[in-house]
Design an enzyme around this catalytic site. Structure first.
Site, mmCIF file in Angstrom:
data_model
loop_
_atom_site.group_PDB
_atom_site.id
_atom_site.type_symbol
_atom_site.label_atom_id
_atom_site.label_comp_id
_atom_site.label_asym_id
_atom_site.label_seq_id
_atom_site.Cartn_x
_atom_site.Cartn_y
_atom_site.Cartn_z
ATOM 1 C CD GLU A 252 44.689 35.563 42.764
ATOM 2 O OE1 GLU A 252 45.975 36.728 43.271
ATOM 3 O OE2 GLU A 252 44.498 34.766 43.291
ATOM 4 C CE LYS A 312 44.303 39.815 46.722
ATOM 5 N NZ LYS A 312 44.945 38.862 46.577
ATOM 6 C CB CYS A 364 42.571 35.144 45.850
ATOM 7 S SG CYS A 364 43.810 34.363 47.081
#
Length: 492
Positions: A252, A312, A364
């Site tokens: 990430e 995301k 994540c």
């Protein structure tokens, strides 16, 4: 005592994973609530929650203090506030249970208690809190009832374990024949469901060679502009010997610059991947319009012969966005951390694919949301084998339990969907997980390394992967109807 048994509850999760302690903890909590008034039930629930979250998630202090630059007294206060807010949910749950269901039969009480607990979990995960941690079902990633997750997901495992805990408490305190038979029958039912969940058709879909780069970059140094070149150069050097693997993954935000300003590096990496016949995936912030600096995304890019990007969807509260920012921005430095105003990506996005596989992306925090992973999996409109590719940076939480609990969630996603998980992180845990949630290989934490290996693309058909949480919602609906239709006062 409620505080103590609440503190025992997190020991059922990573890193200790003593799953039976969760059953014992919930059993004791149920026993404490029996024959209490609603006000006392609230105090017991609050105490239980303080023990649970005080031990289980106090690691948020590391992020607030070390990386949010809050002085220790303020960091302690904010951590206590976080724990107290979560604990209050269990206080309210216990109050509602004793207020509205204390005069009904044991069966009605068991169903009501279980559904109220599940409602707390849903509020935890899907309200402004957005903190899906310490769900009871996660205790079974290495437990005997893990297969239920393949049918109903982690919430379904929770819904099974709650009556099991209550029946355990009832038998321990009053061993009637009826209760012992009920407990035995329920155990057999659970083992049967778990076996059924794990017995889905298994397909051998070949394998992938992978190289997962773990650069171990200090979070304090990462976003300093003059460190950009050495950080990226270091990862390029780590990767140089591994071009030619089917899949090369950086973690990430491993390129600490908006993609609009990192085009030379991205083009170079894409060319290297294409020339080596590799697919390259990296985390990088995405800025779609350089003239609009207010809209940017936590992102993931696929480079090489096939190029794509993913933005995301599920952001971290107070890390990637600030709830109630109109009131909190500017109060303390913690609420103004760099890169804390991301825009959530569209829920209509698909995953990545190349000639070898369809990759379900999860950045994540997103690996903690079962329906998000299942939804992305369902968008595979090819016959390609699937794998979950998750990139993360748990550096924010140091050597605490937080990253280990996060890793446990990744294992649960493998069990739910019957798919392998490929996990690349900044400082651990970088790992390969098979379709049953078993760790095949992993790198040591806090070390600069590369995990190179082969991951079988074995797929196990699961009901959860096919239907998501619809079966769970149907079961919740049936149980709710049972409370309404079949409730009766308990025997006096």
């Amino acid at each position: 005592m409620a505080l103590i048994v609440g503190a025992i509850y997190p020991l059922a999760f990573a890193p200790l994973e003593r799953w039976a302690l969760a059953i014992i903890s919930v059993s004791a909590f149920w026993w404490f609530l029996r024959d209490t008034k609603p006000k006392m039930a609230f105090r017991l629930g609050l105490s239980y929650g303080l023990g649970m979250f005080g031990v289980g998630v106090s690691w948020v202090y590391v992020s607030i203090n070390t990386f949010g630059n809050a002085v220790p007294p303020l960091a302690v206060f904010l951590t206590i506030l976080c724990v107290a807010l979560l604990a209050t949910l269990f206080g309210l749950m216990a109050w509602a249970f004793r207020k509205y269901f204390s005069n009904y039969s044991l069966v009605t009480q068991v169903i009501a208690f279980s559904l109220l607990w599940l409602a707390v979990n849903f509020f935890q995960g899907y309200s402004f809190l957005s903190f899906p941690w310490l769900y009871l079902g996660y205790s079974q990633t290495s437990g005997i009832f893990m297969g239920i997750a393949s049918l109903l997901g982690v919430h379904g495992v929770t819904l099974f374990l709650l009556p099991l805990s209550i029946l355990t408490a009832e038998v321990a305190t009053n061993k009637t024949t009826a209760k012992m038979v009920a407990l035995g029958t329920y155990l057999v039912l659970g083992l049967g469901l778990s076996w059924w969940g794990l017995s889905g058709q298994v397909k051998d879909r070949g394998s992938l060679t992978v190289a997962l780069v773990q650069p171990n970059i200090d979070q304090h140094e990462k976003w300093i502009p003059e460190n950009y070149v050495p950080i990226v150069t270091g990862q390029i050097e780590q990767t140089s010997a591994y071009w030619g693997a089917d899949l090369v993954v950086w973690p990430e935000a491993s390129i600490p610059r908006m993609d609009a300003y990192a085009q030379p590096v991205l083009e170079m990496l894409s060319n290297q991947a294409a020339n080596a016949n590799s697919t390259f995936i990296t985390g990088i912030p995405i800025l779609p319009d350089a003239d609009n600096q207010s809209e940017y995304y936590a992102g993931m890019k696929q480079l090489g012969a096939t190029q794509a990007e993913y933005r995301k969807q599920q952001l971290v509260p107070f890390g990637e966005y600030v709830p109630f920012s109109f009131a909190l921005r500017g109060l303390i430095e913690f609420f103004d951390m760099p890169m804390s105003s991301f825009t959530p990506g569209s829920s209509e996005q698909k995953g990545f694919s190349d000639s070898k596989a369809y990759y379900i992306p999860a950045i994540c925090y997103e690996i903690a949301f079962p329906e998000l992973i299942q939804n992305l999996s369902s968008k595979n409109d090819t016959d390609l084998p699937q794998a979950i590719v998750t990139i993360s940076n748990d550096t924010w939480f140091g050597e605490s339990w937080g990253p280990l609990q996060h890793f446990q969630m990744a294992k649960m996603r493998a069990i739910e969907n019957g798919l392998p998980v490929i996990r690349a992180t900044n400082n651990g845990i970088t790992a390969l997980i098979d379709h049953q949630g078993k760790v095949l290989d992993q790198e040591p934490r806090f070390e600069k390394s590369v995990l190179a290996g082969v991951i079988p693309m074995t797929q196990r058909a699961t009901i959860f992967n096919q239907y998501g949480q619809w079966l769970l919602w149907g079961l919740i609906g049936i149980l709710t109807i049972c409370i309404i239709v079949f409730r009766k006062p308990k025997d006096r």
